[in-house]
Structures are given as structure tokens and as C-alpha cells.
Design a protein around this motif. Structure first.
Motif, short mmCIF file in Angstrom:
data_model
loop_
_atom_site.label_atom_id
_atom_site.label_comp_id
_atom_site.label_asym_id
_atom_site.label_seq_id
_atom_site.Cartn_x
_atom_site.Cartn_y
_atom_site.Cartn_z
N UNK A 25 23.56 74.52 78.64
CA UNK A 25 24.83 75.11 78.22
C UNK A 25 24.77 76.61 78.42
N UNK A 26 25.92 77.26 78.21
CA UNK A 26 25.98 78.70 78.40
C UNK A 26 25.52 79.42 77.13
N UNK A 27 24.67 80.43 77.29
CA UNK A 27 24.14 81.16 76.13
C UNK A 27 25.24 81.94 75.42
N UNK A 28 26.35 82.20 76.12
CA UNK A 28 27.44 82.97 75.51
C UNK A 28 28.10 82.20 74.37
N UNK A 29 27.89 80.88 74.34
CA UNK A 29 28.52 80.06 73.29
C UNK A 29 27.78 80.14 71.97
N UNK A 37 33.40 69.33 62.41
CA UNK A 37 32.39 70.19 63.04
C UNK A 37 32.11 69.74 64.47
N UNK A 38 32.03 68.42 64.68
CA UNK A 38 31.79 67.90 66.03
C UNK A 38 32.95 68.26 66.95
N UNK A 39 34.18 68.11 66.44
CA UNK A 39 35.36 68.43 67.25
C UNK A 39 35.36 69.90 67.64
N UNK A 40 35.04 70.78 66.67
CA UNK A 40 35.05 72.21 66.97
C UNK A 40 33.94 72.57 67.95
N UNK A 55 34.36 74.29 71.61
CA UNK A 55 33.69 75.51 72.10
C UNK A 55 33.05 75.23 73.45
N UNK A 56 32.37 74.08 73.56
CA UNK A 56 31.70 73.76 74.82
C UNK A 56 32.70 73.55 75.96
N UNK A 57 33.89 73.01 75.61
CA UNK A 57 34.90 72.76 76.64
C UNK A 57 35.83 73.94 76.85
N UNK A 58 35.56 75.04 76.12
CA UNK A 58 36.39 76.25 76.25
C UNK A 58 37.86 75.99 75.97
N UNK A 59 38.14 75.22 74.93
CA UNK A 59 39.54 74.99 74.56
C UNK A 59 40.07 76.20 73.82
N UNK A 60 41.40 76.39 73.86
CA UNK A 60 42.00 77.48 73.09
C UNK A 60 41.94 77.12 71.61
N UNK A 61 41.89 78.14 70.76
CA UNK A 61 41.76 77.91 69.32
C UNK A 61 42.94 77.11 68.77
#
Lengths: 224, 238
Positions: A125-129, A180-183, A187-193
Motif C-alpha cells: 500500500x501507499x505510505x501516504x495513507x 472502521x472497516x468501511x472507512x 482510505x485505501x480506495x481514495x474515496x471522497x469523504x
């Protein structure tokens, strides 16, 4: 202010006790790492489905490791006979609850901070997350430990002791875990808040409700 | 015959009569829903008059157990513990029926006994939660502590029930939502005509009466069991 000092004293006691042996933190860490690795070959993770499974794997690892910490939290007091001492101290029972709970949140968070970079590497995964993931993990951990501390105090008085804790706790914290899993997935899928805002509200609402309720009910559990 | 015996008898007789009426109404009076095409779907739809009331009774039973839990912690009267326990036992029995009847309906309609739909999953988790309640009670020896912990657990457990049911509205569920706005993905959904609605509410009422009849029976049995236990202790340790 005095009240905060008392809460802090309970946390400090647990931290000092843990630092002397470090057995809980190390076993939580190794266990969560094992869970992640076991999932790896249990699901036979391949490149295309890694990302979709990652949030679930992460949270199962946290939940299992957290369960270890939570069940130790009061068994430790009982086995060393320090429970009576803790109850005899001139502090409000709610301060003991908050201290114990924040101590548990602290321990689980420490494990999360260590496990997260490894998780990011293993799942590519990306470290930025990482900062965002840590935020979600903290919120999830508060809900988990909030009601977990209450149940842990109940479980030590049962015949089965730590065996009963997961049976009681897991179904009750399902909403927290789900949110928590959904959030995490968002984050991993880069969805908008905006797309996951209701999950975020659900998570925060559950954290507050569970903490408030456990705060009130802890008095009744500790009555003896 | 004491007053409460009389009440139990009346409730049971009433529930029995209403239940007979329900059988007549469901199989004789209620029409087929207009939008179901195949005969299998039309036959299996009638389980709805049984399935939904069982979940309603389960839900009601868990509300009662949480309420009795609060009252127990405030008053410390054993009566509330008896009510809370009886209510959870009945609730677990009815939610078990709800899960089974749901499966029976799902097989012809969805062509599977079980699917990991959010609604089904949250229902199963709620059911497990109250199994946990019974296990918690079984694992504590001291009766006073058992009552206290059970009350605490009933309150916490109930809190996550309604929000669990709210959370599923944010998902795409294939379970029909008959009352209120349904999901666009629902499979085997049907519309309620005035007669169907009447029969349905009659069934809900019947099951509610049945719940109270069972409650009065179960609570009384539990109360007597505890009294016998108490008397036994007195005789032994005199």
C-alpha cells in the motif's frame, strides 16, 4: 483537575507494570502479525484481490490482538490481588474505568503503530495513507476498548473468565468494526469523504455512546 | 387459583383463539400479492405473516429485557431480573424461529437458504449477542452478581440493536422492506393491499398477545424455581 490526575495515575500504574515485563505488548504484537500472515495463505492472496481484503485483515488482526490486551487488563489485577487495592483507593469508580480504558487504548494503539508499517509493506500500500489509517484506527480502538473494558471487568468474575470475553464483546462491537472497516477501505480506495460520511458519523456516535454507557454502568459492575 | 394464574390462563386462551383466527385469515382470507408471478413465490409469501411477527416479538422481548435491566439496577428487586431473563429466553426462541422461517422463504425466492446479505448478517449477530447473554448468566455462580451483570449486558446489547438496523439502510440489501421505503435491489418484494395489511396487523397483534402469555408463564416458573431454591436452602441450613 484532581479527577484528571486520578485517571492519569491509573494509566501510569498500568504503563509501569507493563514496561516491567512487556509481555502483553509483545504478545499482542506477535499475535497480530501472525493473524496477518495466516490470512495471507488462508485466503491465498493474489495481486488483484489484495486491496479488497486488506481492510478486513487489518481489523481482524487488531480485534484479536486487542482482545488479548483487554482480557489481561483485569485478570492481571485479580491474579495479583491488586483489585481490592484499586477499589479501596479514594477515587471514583468512573476514574478507574477511564484510566483502565485509556490504558487499553494506549496499549492497542502502540501495537497498531508498530504493525501498520509492516501491514503497508506486506499489502503493497501507499505510505501516504498511514496518518489517515492511524486516525481511523484510533477511533475504532476507542469504541472497541470503551465497551471492552466494561466487559473485561465483568468477564473476570465468571467461571470461564477470558473465554467468555470474545463471545460477549464481538457481537456488540460489530457496528464499530463495520464502520472502521468501511472507512479503512475508503482510505485505501481514495474515496471522497462525502461518500463515507455516514460511516464516520456512525463510528464517532458509537464511540461516544459506548463510552458514556460504560462510564455509567461500570459502577454497577465494580460493586463489591 | 391466584390472580396471576388467572391472568396467565386468560392470556393463553386469548392467544390460542387469536392464533386460530390467524390461520383462517392467512390461508382463507388474505389474497395473493398482485405482483408475484410464479405459484411458488405466491405460496411462500404467506410465511410473511409468521416470519415478520416472530422478529417483532424478538425485538419487543429485547426491549423489555433492557428496560427490566435498567429497573433492576435502580430498584434491585429480583422481580426485574426474572422478567429480563424470561424475556431474553423468549426473544432468543422467537429470533431462532425468525432465522429459520426466513431461510425457508429464501430457498424458493432467492434460491438459497442463506446469503451474506447485511440484513441477514446483522440479524444473526443480534441473535448471537443474546446467546451470549444466556452464556454470561450460566457462567456466574453468585445470584446477585449474575442479575447485576446480566442487567448491564442487556442494556449494552440492546443499544447496538436499533443502530444495527439503521446501518443496513445504508447498504444495498436484497431483503424486502415491506413497511417503509424498500431497497431497489430487493428480490421477492411485494406490495401490501388493504386486506393483506389488515391480516398482517392482526398477526402482529396475535403474536404480541402470545408473547405476553409466554412471558407470564415463564416469569412465573422462574419465580417459583427461585422460591423453591430459597426454601431448600432454608431447610438445609437450619
Amino acid at each position: 483537575m484532581r479527577y484528571l490526575h486520578k485517571i492519569f495515575a491509573v494509566i501510569a500504574k498500568d504503563v509501569v507494570a507493563e514496561l516491567r515485563t512487556r509481555e502483553m505488548l509483545s504478545s499482542m504484537f506477535v499475535f497480530s502479525l501472525l493473524v496477518i500472515l495466516i490470512f495471507n495463505f488462508a485466503f491465498d492472496l493474489r495481486a488483484e484481490n489484495q486491496r479488497t481484503l486488506a481492510p478486513g485483515v487489518l481489523w481482524v488482526a487488531i480485534a484479536f490482538a486487542g482482545m488479548l490486551g483487554l482480557s489481561r487488563s483485569f485478570i492481571m489485577e485479580k491474579d495479583r490481588g491488586s483489585m481490592e487495592g484499586l477499589l479501596l483507593t479514594p477515587v471514583d469508580r468512573s476514574a478507574i474505568y477511564l484510566g483502565k480504558m485509556l490504558g487499553n487504548v494506549l496499549f492497542i494503539t502502540v501495537v497498531e503503530i508498530i504493525i501498520l508499517p509492516i501491514f503497508v509493506v506486506l499489502f503493497n500500500l501507499s505510505a501516504a495513507d498511514i496518518p489517515w489509517l492511524l486516525g481511523v484506527m484510533l477511533l475504532g480502538t476507542i469504541g472497541f476498548a470503551g465497551v471492552g473494558t466494561l466487559f473485561s471487568a465483568m468477564a473476570i468474575h465468571t467461571r470461564a473468565r477470558e473465554v467468555l470475553l470474545p463471545v460477549l464483546l464481538f457481537p456488540v462491537v460489530i457496528p464499530v468494526m463495520l464502520a472502521a472497516v468501511k472507512l479503512t477501505a475508503a482510505i485505501l480506495d481514495r474515496l471522497a469523504f462525502d461518500e463515507v460520511q455516514n460511516w464516520f458519523s456512525l463510528l464517532v456516535a458509537f464511540d461516544l455512546i459506548f463510552m458514556a454507557l460504560a462510564f455509567i454502568l461500570f459502577d454497577y459492575v465494580m460493586e463489591e | 387459583m391466584t390472580k396471576s394464574d388467572l391472568l396467565t390462563a386468560i392470556l393463553l386462551a386469548l392467544a390460542g383463539l387469536l392464533m386460530l383466527g390467524a390461520v383462517v385469515l392467512v390461508f382463507g382470507v388474505a389474497p395473493d400479492p398482485a405482483n408475484l408471478q410464479t405459484p411458488v413465490e405466491r405460496y411462500s409469501q404467506r410465511i410473511f405473516y409468521f416470519h415478520v411477527p416472530t422478529w417483532w416479538v424478538g425485538f419487543l422481548a429485547f426491549i423489555v429485557s433492557a428496560g427490566a435491566g435498567v429497573l433492576y439496577l435502580i430498584t434491585r428487586h429480583e422481580r426485574w431480573d426474572v422478567i429480563s431473563l424470561s424475556s431474553v429466553e423468549i426473544g432468543v426462541a422467537f429470533t431462532t424461529m425468525g432465522l429459520i422461517t426466513g431461510s425457508i422463504w429464501a430457498k424458493p425466492t432467492w434460491n438459497t437458504w442463506w446469503t451474506w446479505d447485511p440484513r441477514l448478517t446483522t440479524a444473526a449477530i443480534g441473535w448471537l449477542m443474546y446467546i451470549g447473554y444466556l452464556m454470561l448468566r450460566g457462567a456466574i455462580d453468585n445470584p446477585e452478581r449474575r442479575a447485576r451483570f446480566a442487567a448491564v449486558f442487556a442494556i449494552v446489547a440492546f443499544l447496538s440493536v436499533p443502530i444495527n438496523f439503521m446501518a443496513i439502510r445504508w447498504w444495498r440489501t436484497i431483503h424486502p422492506v415491506v413497511i417503509g421505503a424498500g431497497s431497489a435491489d430487493a428480490q421477492g418484494d411485494f406490495t401490501l393491499g388493504p386486506t393483506i395489511r389488515m391480516v398482517f396487523f392482526y398477526c402482529l397483534f396475535t403474536f404480541t398477545v402470545f408473547y405476553f402469555a409466554l412471558m407470564s408463564l415463564r416469569a412465573r416458573t422462574e419465580w417459583l424455581t427461585r422460591r423453591v431454591e430459597h426454601l431448600k436452602q432454608q431447610v438445609i441450613f437450619r
